[in-house]
Design a protein around this motif. Structure first.
Motif, PDB file in Angstrom:
ATOM      1  N   VAL A 101       0.861  -1.183   0.000  1.00  0.00           N
ATOM      2  CA  VAL A 101       0.000   0.000   0.000  1.00  0.00           C
ATOM      3  C   VAL A 101       0.901   1.237   0.000  1.00  0.00           C
ATOM      4  N   PRO A 102       0.662   2.215  -0.867  1.00  0.00           N
ATOM      5  CA  PRO A 102       1.525   3.400  -0.886  1.00  0.00           C
ATOM      6  C   PRO A 102       1.464   4.147   0.450  1.00  0.00           C
ATOM      7  N   ALA A 103       2.618   4.499   0.979  1.00  0.00           N
ATOM      8  CA  ALA A 103       2.675   5.164   2.281  1.00  0.00           C
ATOM      9  C   ALA A 103       1.920   6.487   2.260  1.00  0.00           C
ATOM     10  N   GLU A 104       1.953   7.196   1.138  1.00  0.00           N
ATOM     11  CA  GLU A 104       1.259   8.487   1.054  1.00  0.00           C
ATOM     12  C   GLU A 104      -0.254   8.311   1.131  1.00  0.00           C
ATOM     13  N   VAL A 105      -0.758   7.209   0.590  1.00  0.00           N
ATOM     14  CA  VAL A 105      -2.193   6.933   0.662  1.00  0.00           C
ATOM     15  C   VAL A 105      -2.579   6.551   2.088  1.00  0.00           C
ATOM     16  N   LEU A 106      -1.771   5.702   2.712  1.00  0.00           N
ATOM     17  CA  LEU A 106      -2.016   5.364   4.117  1.00  0.00           C
ATOM     18  C   LEU A 106      -1.919   6.602   4.996  1.00  0.00           C
ATOM     19  N   ALA A 107      -1.014   7.523   4.662  1.00  0.00           N
ATOM     20  CA  ALA A 107      -0.887   8.760   5.435  1.00  0.00           C
ATOM     21  C   ALA A 107      -2.142   9.617   5.325  1.00  0.00           C
ATOM     22  N   GLY A 108      -2.867   9.517   4.210  1.00  0.00           N
ATOM     23  CA  GLY A 108      -4.136  10.212   4.121  1.00  0.00           C
ATOM     24  C   GLY A 108      -5.097   9.754   5.205  1.00  0.00           C
ATOM     25  N   PHE A 109      -5.036   8.474   5.540  1.00  0.00           N
ATOM     26  CA  PHE A 109      -5.870   7.896   6.598  1.00  0.00           C
ATOM     27  C   PHE A 109      -5.389   8.341   7.978  1.00  0.00           C
ATOM     28  N   THR A 110      -4.075   8.210   8.240  1.00  0.00           N
ATOM     29  CA  THR A 110      -3.557   8.537   9.568  1.00  0.00           C
ATOM     30  C   THR A 110      -3.555  10.046   9.827  1.00  0.00           C
ATOM     31  N   ASP A 111      -3.324  10.855   8.801  1.00  0.00           N
ATOM     32  CA  ASP A 111      -3.402  12.308   8.981  1.00  0.00           C
ATOM     33  C   ASP A 111      -4.807  12.716   9.414  1.00  0.00           C
ATOM     34  N   ALA A 112      -5.826  12.079   8.816  1.00  0.00           N
ATOM     35  CA  ALA A 112      -7.207  12.402   9.168  1.00  0.00           C
ATOM     36  C   ALA A 112      -7.539  11.938  10.576  1.00  0.00           C
ATOM     37  N   LEU A 113      -6.797  10.955  11.067  1.00  0.00           N
ATOM     38  CA  LEU A 113      -7.023  10.486  12.431  1.00  0.00           C
ATOM     39  C   LEU A 113      -6.544  11.508  13.454  1.00  0.00           C
ATOM     40  N   VAL A 114      -5.426  12.173  13.181  1.00  0.00           N
ATOM     41  CA  VAL A 114      -4.868  13.123  14.150  1.00  0.00           C
ATOM     42  C   VAL A 114      -5.383  14.540  13.934  1.00  0.00           C
ATOM     43  N   VAL A 115      -5.767  14.874  12.691  1.00  0.00           N
ATOM     44  CA  VAL A 115      -6.336  16.193  12.387  1.00  0.00           C
ATOM     45  C   VAL A 115      -7.627  15.951  11.619  1.00  0.00           C
ATOM     46  N   PRO A 116      -8.753  15.838  12.293  1.00  0.00           N
ATOM     47  CA  PRO A 116     -10.013  15.496  11.624  1.00  0.00           C
ATOM     48  C   PRO A 116     -10.348  16.483  10.511  1.00  0.00           C
ATOM     49  N   PRO A 117     -10.630  15.972   9.311  1.00  0.00           N
ATOM     50  CA  PRO A 117     -11.022  16.847   8.197  1.00  0.00           C
ATOM     51  C   PRO A 117     -12.497  17.217   8.317  1.00  0.00           C
ATOM     52  N   PRO A 118     -12.965  18.139   7.497  1.00  0.00           N
ATOM     53  CA  PRO A 118     -14.404  18.425   7.482  1.00  0.00           C
ATOM     54  C   PRO A 118     -15.196  17.157   7.174  1.00  0.00           C
ATOM     55  N   GLN A 119     -16.319  16.999   7.842  1.00  0.00           N
ATOM     56  CA  GLN A 119     -17.125  15.801   7.653  1.00  0.00           C
ATOM     57  C   GLN A 119     -17.550  15.659   6.200  1.00  0.00           C
ATOM     58  N   GLN A 120     -17.310  14.487   5.634  1.00  0.00           N
ATOM     59  CA  GLN A 120     -17.676  14.216   4.248  1.00  0.00           C
ATOM     60  C   GLN A 120     -18.836  13.231   4.248  1.00  0.00           C
ATOM     61  N   SER A 121     -19.951  13.643   3.700  1.00  0.00           N
ATOM     62  CA  SER A 121     -21.154  12.823   3.788  1.00  0.00           C
ATOM     63  C   SER A 121     -21.071  11.575   2.913  1.00  0.00           C
ATOM     64  N   ASP A 122     -20.370  11.653   1.797  1.00  0.00           N
ATOM     65  CA  ASP A 122     -20.321  10.538   0.856  1.00  0.00           C
ATOM     66  C   ASP A 122     -18.874  10.180   0.544  1.00  0.00           C
ATOM     67  N   PRO A 123     -18.333   9.089   1.111  1.00  0.00           N
ATOM     68  CA  PRO A 123     -16.944   8.719   0.816  1.00  0.00           C
ATOM     69  C   PRO A 123     -16.725   8.278  -0.617  1.00  0.00           C
ATOM     70  N   TRP A 124     -17.801   7.993  -1.367  1.00  0.00           N
ATOM     71  CA  TRP A 124     -17.663   7.596  -2.761  1.00  0.00           C
ATOM     72  C   TRP A 124     -17.409   8.795  -3.671  1.00  0.00           C
ATOM     73  N   LEU A 125     -17.680   9.998  -3.186  1.00  0.00           N
ATOM     74  CA  LEU A 125     -17.597  11.176  -4.044  1.00  0.00           C
ATOM     75  C   LEU A 125     -16.218  11.364  -4.672  1.00  0.00           C
ATOM     76  N   PRO A 126     -15.100  11.314  -3.906  1.00  0.00           N
ATOM     77  CA  PRO A 126     -13.787  11.498  -4.556  1.00  0.00           C
ATOM     78  C   PRO A 126     -13.462  10.395  -5.560  1.00  0.00           C
ATOM     79  N   VAL A 127     -13.992   9.203  -5.337  1.00  0.00           N
ATOM     80  CA  VAL A 127     -13.750   8.091  -6.258  1.00  0.00           C
ATOM     81  C   VAL A 127     -14.467   8.329  -7.583  1.00  0.00           C
ATOM     82  N   SER A 128     -15.738   8.698  -7.486  1.00  0.00           N
ATOM     83  CA  SER A 128     -16.509   8.966  -8.701  1.00  0.00           C
ATOM     84  C   SER A 128     -15.948  10.166  -9.453  1.00  0.00           C
TER      85      SER A 128
END
Length: 273
Positions: A101-128
């Motif tokens: 798994v790319p470390a930068e992609v995993l860091a997207g997960f861990t960064d959001a754990l320590v600094v909560p981002p704005p609530q995103q209602s639909d996690p599919w939106l960035p994928v689509s």
């Protein structure tokens, strides 16, 4: 355990002498440098509790609720494991990630754990938005069909759906090829964290790797990067400093005492003229 100048210098010594290449798509970029993850957590106050002479790294969050384990000698396919203990108000959860798994992609997960981002209602939106193919309401596949995201339905054993991401080699017909890496998110993993992982995964911008760094698959597109090596180092240092400042601000907000409205004084009679 803040990231020391020596640790940042070690990161710089490795990357400042490498010719950076842009690798895309991200799910085939390979593992990269694990310090994208560990430096970010350390900057946010996480502390190492593992043997410094061991290949295994274990980090604990300041409140001791979260634990990240990186084990490159794991006998399973999961090299990264992140566990959250339950609290009086929140259930526990678990996430794991494969070796490539790319470390930068995993860091997207861990960064959001320590600094909560704005609530995103639909996690599919960035994928689509990134052009991934929605095979159904609960699945999506990357444009090259090698990475698949699945929201698995609830069952007798799980009262809520769980997420699974897999990158596989091209198969034949409807049969997928051998797995390259995977990510699994327990049913109680906060949706905002899953959304942050998917956002980093589907991002169309390339990831930087050294000329001889390992990629996830030979079909990954590699092009000379317009970035200079020092720019790659500077971007990492800037991100770490920003995470440190944001984590401190978030902790101050959590510990700030609630302000109580001032008590109204006794009413005074209006003076007569």
């Amino acid at each position: 355990m803040p990231v020391s100048e020596r640790q940042l210098a070690d990161f710089a010594n490795k990357h400042a002498w490498q010719i950076p290449f842009d690798i895309s798509p991200r799910h085939l970029a390979g593992p990269g440098d694990a310090r994208h993850v560990t430096h970010g957590l350390a900057a946010a106050g996480w502390s190492a509790v593992s043997d410094p002479l061991s290949a295994e790294i274990t980090l604990h969050s300041p409140d001791l609720r979260h634990r990240l384990q990186f084990d490159p000698q794991s006998r399973t396919s999961a090299w990264w494991r992140l566990q959250a203990e339950p609290t009086d108000t929140e259930p526990g959860w678990y996430a794991e990630f494969g070796e490539l798994v790319p470390a930068e992609v995993l860091a997207g997960f861990t960064d959001a754990l320590v600094v909560p981002p704005p609530q995103q209602s639909d996690p599919w939106l960035p994928v689509s938005s990134a052009g991934w193919h929605r095979e159904s309401d609960d699945t999506a596949r990357s444009p090259d069909s090698m990475c698949r995201i699945e929201l698995r339905p609830s069952s007798e054993l799980h009262d809520r759906p769980s997420w699974r991401v897999e990158t596989r080699e091209p198969g034949h017909g409807t049969i997928d090829g051998p797995r390259i890496w995977h990510a699994y998110f327990h049913e109680h993993t906060p949706t905002r964290l899953v959304g942050s992982f998917l956002t980093a995964l589907a991002d169309r911008s390339p990831l930087q790797r050294g000329m001889y760094d390992r990629t996830g698959h030979y079909s990954a597109v590699q092009e000379p990067s317009p970035l200079r090596p020092q720019q790659v180092v500077d971007a990492h240092t800037t991100r770490i400093k920003a995470l440190r400042a944001q984590a401190r601000f978030a902790r101050r907000q959590q510990t700030k005492p609630a302000t109580t409205p001032a008590k109204a004084g006794p009413a005074h009679p209006v003076a007569r003229r």
